[in-house]
Motif scaffolding. Structure first.
Motif, mmCIF file in Angstrom:
data_model
loop_
_atom_site.group_PDB
_atom_site.id
_atom_site.type_symbol
_atom_site.label_atom_id
_atom_site.label_comp_id
_atom_site.label_asym_id
_atom_site.label_seq_id
_atom_site.Cartn_x
_atom_site.Cartn_y
_atom_site.Cartn_z
ATOM 1 N N MET A 159 0.836 -1.201 0.000
ATOM 2 C CA MET A 159 0.000 0.000 0.000
ATOM 3 C C MET A 159 0.871 1.252 0.000
ATOM 4 O O MET A 159 1.941 1.279 0.617
ATOM 5 C CB MET A 159 -0.910 0.013 1.219
ATOM 6 N N HIS A 160 0.409 2.259 -0.683
ATOM 7 C CA HIS A 160 1.151 3.520 -0.773
ATOM 8 C C HIS A 160 0.468 4.579 0.092
ATOM 9 O O HIS A 160 -0.728 4.834 -0.055
ATOM 10 C CB HIS A 160 1.192 3.995 -2.223
ATOM 11 N N ARG A 161 1.241 5.181 1.002
ATOM 12 C CA ARG A 161 0.714 6.228 1.877
ATOM 13 C C ARG A 161 1.345 7.566 1.517
ATOM 14 O O ARG A 161 2.515 7.632 1.142
ATOM 15 C CB ARG A 161 0.995 5.909 3.339
ATOM 16 N N SER A 162 0.574 8.622 1.655
ATOM 17 C CA SER A 162 1.120 9.958 1.439
ATOM 18 C C SER A 162 0.421 10.965 2.343
ATOM 19 O O SER A 162 -0.685 10.735 2.812
ATOM 20 C CB SER A 162 0.992 10.386 -0.027
ATOM 21 N N LYS A 163 1.111 12.067 2.568
ATOM 22 C CA LYS A 163 0.575 13.187 3.341
ATOM 23 C C LYS A 163 0.733 14.439 2.501
ATOM 24 O O LYS A 163 1.823 14.725 1.990
ATOM 25 C CB LYS A 163 1.336 13.324 4.664
ATOM 26 N N TRP A 164 -0.353 15.209 2.381
ATOM 27 C CA TRP A 164 -0.346 16.417 1.562
ATOM 28 C C TRP A 164 -0.452 17.662 2.435
ATOM 29 O O TRP A 164 -1.257 17.710 3.367
ATOM 30 C CB TRP A 164 -1.493 16.392 0.565
ATOM 31 N N LEU A 165 0.361 18.666 2.085
ATOM 32 C CA LEU A 165 0.356 19.956 2.773
ATOM 33 C C LEU A 165 0.490 21.049 1.717
ATOM 34 O O LEU A 165 0.700 20.768 0.529
ATOM 35 C CB LEU A 165 1.528 20.045 3.765
ATOM 36 N N CYS A 166 0.376 22.292 2.139
ATOM 37 C CA CYS A 166 0.553 23.431 1.237
ATOM 38 C C CYS A 166 1.769 24.225 1.687
ATOM 39 O O CYS A 166 1.900 24.540 2.877
ATOM 40 C CB CYS A 166 -0.686 24.317 1.231
ATOM 41 N N LEU A 167 2.682 24.511 0.770
ATOM 42 C CA LEU A 167 3.892 25.271 1.083
ATOM 43 C C LEU A 167 3.909 26.561 0.280
ATOM 44 O O LEU A 167 3.719 26.539 -0.941
ATOM 45 C CB LEU A 167 5.140 24.432 0.784
ATOM 46 N N SER A 168 4.129 27.685 0.962
ATOM 47 C CA SER A 168 4.217 28.995 0.304
ATOM 48 C C SER A 168 5.577 29.612 0.597
ATOM 49 O O SER A 168 6.059 29.561 1.734
ATOM 50 C CB SER A 168 3.118 29.930 0.812
ATOM 51 N N THR A 169 6.186 30.199 -0.414
ATOM 52 C CA THR A 169 7.502 30.801 -0.245
ATOM 53 C C THR A 169 7.646 32.014 -1.162
ATOM 54 O O THR A 169 6.982 32.104 -2.205
ATOM 55 C CB THR A 169 8.619 29.786 -0.555
ATOM 56 N N SER A 170 8.513 32.925 -0.773
ATOM 57 C CA SER A 170 8.792 34.087 -1.619
ATOM 58 C C SER A 170 9.779 33.754 -2.731
ATOM 59 O O SER A 170 9.985 34.551 -3.643
ATOM 60 C CB SER A 170 9.354 35.234 -0.757
ATOM 61 N N CYS A 171 10.399 32.569 -2.687
ATOM 62 C CA CYS A 171 11.334 32.145 -3.735
ATOM 63 C C CYS A 171 10.563 31.722 -4.982
ATOM 64 O O CYS A 171 9.484 31.135 -4.885
ATOM 65 C CB CYS A 171 12.182 30.967 -3.252
ATOM 66 N N ASN A 172 11.132 31.979 -6.155
ATOM 67 C CA ASN A 172 10.511 31.458 -7.368
ATOM 68 C C ASN A 172 10.920 29.991 -7.555
ATOM 69 O O ASN A 172 11.741 29.460 -6.816
ATOM 70 C CB ASN A 172 10.868 32.305 -8.601
ATOM 71 N N HIS A 173 10.326 29.353 -8.555
ATOM 72 C CA HIS A 173 10.528 27.908 -8.718
ATOM 73 C C HIS A 173 11.999 27.559 -8.950
ATOM 74 O O HIS A 173 12.515 26.584 -8.381
ATOM 75 C CB HIS A 173 9.665 27.407 -9.883
ATOM 76 N N LYS A 174 12.674 28.356 -9.759
ATOM 77 C CA LYS A 174 14.085 28.098 -10.029
ATOM 78 C C LYS A 174 14.911 28.233 -8.756
ATOM 79 O O LYS A 174 15.793 27.405 -8.476
ATOM 80 C CB LYS A 174 14.600 29.070 -11.097
#
Length: 228
Positions: free
Chosen positions: A1-16
């Motif tokens: 079985m595959h388990r995962s936990k989801w959250l939301c992350l916000s940052t002032s950094c851009n993707h790069k």
């Protein structure tokens, strides 16, 4: 079985910059923790957080002599950062794969590395999520449902766990109506095709699914977060 936990992350950094910051904080012996990036593209980063822990145990033999035993462990947690939007602040869905009992160290380190990034819990509307599943998988059924804060009198509330061979959600609403109760967790059969399998999803973003369907489950939860 595959388990995962989801959250939301916000940052002032851009993707790069997020990619560069994680890559530049590789595991090192001074910090005894760090990251290893496995892949990245314009929408997703895959990485592993590695942490060295040392546990000391005092063992007393039958003669009263004590000995200190030191155990070194290397703990690793894999995760994905899925880009949701990139505006003034960059927002990600943080998917933690097979999460350990405590993910505090991972969250603290990500926040530190990404210039004070904020990690928040998510709230998934489970019935709306199930209705979305039904659109593409008509055979899907909620066979088990857990709910809390069910008002049973002016002074009392209850939690309930319903298991059904048919549709647990229908029985729940038949018994309690459209109350202010909170649906905490659902178990859905055949959510992604007709082959027998089950998908467990919680309001707070925990999920469990057969390994074969882990990518479909991940894509589905990501679609919910993008629509939120």
């Amino acid at each position: 079985m595959h388990r995962s936990k989801w959250l939301c992350l916000s940052t002032s950094c851009n993707h790069k910059s997020v990619t560069e910051q994680i890559r530049s904080n590789r595991y090192n012996t001074e910090e005894n923790r760090g990251f290893d990036i496995s892949f990245r593209d314009s929408l997703k980063i895959g990485a592993t957080f590695i942490e060295k822990t040392i546990e000391r145990e005092i063992v007393i033999d039958p003669f009263g002599e004590s000995t200190s035993i030191e155990t070194t462990r290397y703990l690793s947690t894999s995760f994905h950062l899925h880009l949701l939007e990139s505006k003034q602040d960059t927002r990600y869905a943080l998917e933690i794969l097979s999460p350990r009992k405590s993910i505090r160290s991972l969250i603290f380190t990500l926040s530190d590395v990404l210039r004070g990034a904020v990690v928040d819990e998510i709230k998934i509307p489970l019935i709306a999520a199930f209705n979305k599943i039904k659109k593409s998988s008509p055979d899907a059924r909620i066979r088990r449902i857990k709910a809390s804060s069910i008002k049973i009198s002016e002074k009392s509330i209850a939690s309930i766990d319903i298991t059904s061979i048919e549709e647990a959600d229908n029985d729940f609403f038949r018994a309690f109506g459209e109350s202010d109760s909170i649906i905490e967790r659902i178990w859905v059969t055949a959510p992604f095709d007709t082959y027998p399998h089950q998908f467990e999803l919680s309001r707070s973003g925990n999920s469990t699914v057969d390994d074969f369907y882990k990518e479909k489950a991940s894509d589905f939860i990501l679609s919910l977060l993008k629509d939120a």
